[in-house]
Each structure stands twice: as structure tokens, then as C-alpha cells.
Design a protein around this motif. Sequence first.
Motif, PDB file in Angstrom:
ATOM      1  N   ILE A  40       3.734 -16.211  12.947  1.00  0.00           N
ATOM      2  CA  ILE A  40       3.113 -14.948  13.355  1.00  0.00           C
ATOM      3  C   ILE A  40       3.289 -14.849  14.864  1.00  0.00           C
ATOM      4  O   ILE A  40       2.913 -15.759  15.594  1.00  0.00           O
ATOM      5  CB  ILE A  40       1.612 -14.911  12.995  1.00  0.00           C
ATOM      6  CG1 ILE A  40       1.432 -15.052  11.486  1.00  0.00           C
ATOM      7  CG2 ILE A  40       0.976 -13.640  13.514  1.00  0.00           C
ATOM      8  CD1 ILE A  40      -0.009 -15.255  11.065  1.00  0.00           C
ATOM      9  N   LYS A  41       3.871 -13.769  15.303  1.00  0.00           N
ATOM     10  CA  LYS A  41       4.155 -13.608  16.725  1.00  0.00           C
ATOM     11  C   LYS A  41       3.635 -12.251  17.176  1.00  0.00           C
ATOM     12  O   LYS A  41       3.932 -11.233  16.567  1.00  0.00           O
ATOM     13  CB  LYS A  41       5.663 -13.709  16.948  1.00  0.00           C
ATOM     14  CG  LYS A  41       6.087 -13.796  18.368  1.00  0.00           C
ATOM     15  CD  LYS A  41       7.592 -14.043  18.432  1.00  0.00           C
ATOM     16  CE  LYS A  41       8.064 -14.151  19.840  1.00  0.00           C
ATOM     17  NZ  LYS A  41       9.514 -14.340  19.915  1.00  0.00           N
ATOM     18  N   ILE A  42       2.869 -12.253  18.255  1.00  0.00           N
ATOM     19  CA  ILE A  42       2.323 -11.010  18.805  1.00  0.00           C
ATOM     20  C   ILE A  42       2.902 -10.813  20.204  1.00  0.00           C
ATOM     21  O   ILE A  42       2.717 -11.653  21.082  1.00  0.00           O
ATOM     22  CB  ILE A  42       0.780 -11.058  18.856  1.00  0.00           C
ATOM     23  CG1 ILE A  42       0.220 -11.228  17.446  1.00  0.00           C
ATOM     24  CG2 ILE A  42       0.230  -9.798  19.526  1.00  0.00           C
ATOM     25  CD1 ILE A  42      -1.273 -11.426  17.393  1.00  0.00           C
ATOM     26  N   ILE A  63       1.756 -18.140  16.331  1.00  0.00           N
ATOM     27  CA  ILE A  63       1.103 -19.067  15.408  1.00  0.00           C
ATOM     28  C   ILE A  63       2.160 -19.526  14.412  1.00  0.00           C
ATOM     29  O   ILE A  63       2.785 -18.705  13.745  1.00  0.00           O
ATOM     30  CB  ILE A  63      -0.072 -18.410  14.665  1.00  0.00           C
ATOM     31  CG1 ILE A  63      -1.129 -17.943  15.663  1.00  0.00           C
ATOM     32  CG2 ILE A  63      -0.669 -19.366  13.640  1.00  0.00           C
ATOM     33  CD1 ILE A  63      -2.232 -17.123  15.046  1.00  0.00           C
ATOM     34  N   ARG A  64       2.363 -20.821  14.342  1.00  0.00           N
ATOM     35  CA  ARG A  64       3.325 -21.384  13.395  1.00  0.00           C
ATOM     36  C   ARG A  64       2.535 -22.065  12.292  1.00  0.00           C
ATOM     37  O   ARG A  64       1.748 -22.956  12.551  1.00  0.00           O
ATOM     38  CB  ARG A  64       4.239 -22.377  14.095  1.00  0.00           C
ATOM     39  CG  ARG A  64       4.975 -21.722  15.269  1.00  0.00           C
ATOM     40  CD  ARG A  64       5.988 -22.618  15.815  1.00  0.00           C
ATOM     41  NE  ARG A  64       7.087 -22.583  14.830  1.00  0.00           N
ATOM     42  CZ  ARG A  64       8.235 -23.191  15.004  1.00  0.00           C
ATOM     43  NH1 ARG A  64       8.439 -23.884  16.072  1.00  0.00           N
ATOM     44  NH2 ARG A  64       9.178 -23.111  14.084  1.00  0.00           N
ATOM     45  N   LEU A  65       2.769 -21.635  11.068  1.00  0.00           N
ATOM     46  CA  LEU A  65       2.051 -22.146   9.912  1.00  0.00           C
ATOM     47  C   LEU A  65       3.002 -22.943   9.034  1.00  0.00           C
ATOM     48  O   LEU A  65       4.050 -22.446   8.639  1.00  0.00           O
ATOM     49  CB  LEU A  65       1.444 -20.992   9.112  1.00  0.00           C
ATOM     50  CG  LEU A  65       0.730 -21.336   7.822  1.00  0.00           C
ATOM     51  CD1 LEU A  65      -0.518 -22.144   8.125  1.00  0.00           C
ATOM     52  CD2 LEU A  65       0.378 -20.088   7.067  1.00  0.00           C
ATOM     53  N   ARG A  66       2.634 -24.184   8.756  1.00  0.00           N
ATOM     54  CA  ARG A  66       3.393 -25.028   7.841  1.00  0.00           C
ATOM     55  C   ARG A  66       2.396 -25.609   6.849  1.00  0.00           C
ATOM     56  O   ARG A  66       1.462 -26.297   7.234  1.00  0.00           O
ATOM     57  CB  ARG A  66       4.095 -26.176   8.573  1.00  0.00           C
ATOM     58  CG  ARG A  66       5.003 -25.728   9.705  1.00  0.00           C
ATOM     59  CD  ARG A  66       6.181 -24.916   9.199  1.00  0.00           C
ATOM     60  NE  ARG A  66       7.044 -24.474  10.265  1.00  0.00           N
ATOM     61  CZ  ARG A  66       7.060 -23.243  10.740  1.00  0.00           C
ATOM     62  NH1 ARG A  66       6.244 -22.340  10.276  1.00  0.00           N
ATOM     63  NH2 ARG A  66       7.894 -22.899  11.686  1.00  0.00           N
TER      64      ARG A  66
END
Length: 119
Positions: free
Chosen positions: A47-49, A59-62
Motif C-alpha cells: 500500500i503506497k500513499i 506499507i508492505r504486507l507479507r
Amino acid sequence: MMEPDAFSAPGAAPAYASERSFGPTTTNLADLLERVLDKGIVIAGDIKIDLLDIELLTIRLRLFVASVDTARKAGIDWWETDPALSSRAARNALAEENARLREALAAHENGDSASEQHS
């Protein structure tokens, strides 16, 4: 009378063409969950703003969903060393902190006794 299916195995009970299912097979939730936990599944996303081409937040989600055994095979065992998740890890962390405090106290006491001897 219905004709036996030409693809029936010799000696097997005849399967009739009208009884065969040609649609997709159904899998219940328990089977699906068992497969996911056995093999593991990875879900990844970012997620990039940005505002006026300036990056404000990324936000990097793994997410790795698997059984404990599958995770261990993948080399993942952080829950065993996290004091918030493991009572054994909490005891180890407390013992390490206790040892550090004892060493600091001993060093402080030795420093005080050395300064008293010089006075």
C-alpha cells in the motif's frame, strides 16, 4: 434399461453415463484448510500513499499461512523466541535481564569498594 458405461473397469460395478458427474468437484472447507496448512500460502501486497509525487507512506504486507510444522520446515519459528507469545521465551528474557542486572550491580559494588579503599 440403461447401458453400462464403456469406460467401466472390468469386474467393477457398472457406472452409467447418466450417473457420472462432469462438473467441477466440490471441496469442503475442512479439506481446503488442510491443504493450505499442509502446503502453506503466501499473500503479499503493498500500500503506497503519494501526494504530488511525494511518497508519504508505504506499507508492505507479507502474510504466510501454514501449520506450525510447515512453518518450521520453511525456517520460520519466531513465535518460540518472542516473549509476548511464548512463556519459555519470556522466562529466558527475564533470566537474561536478571543476569545483566546482577552483573551491573556487581560492577557497581566493586567500583564503590575500590573508591572507598582509595579514600
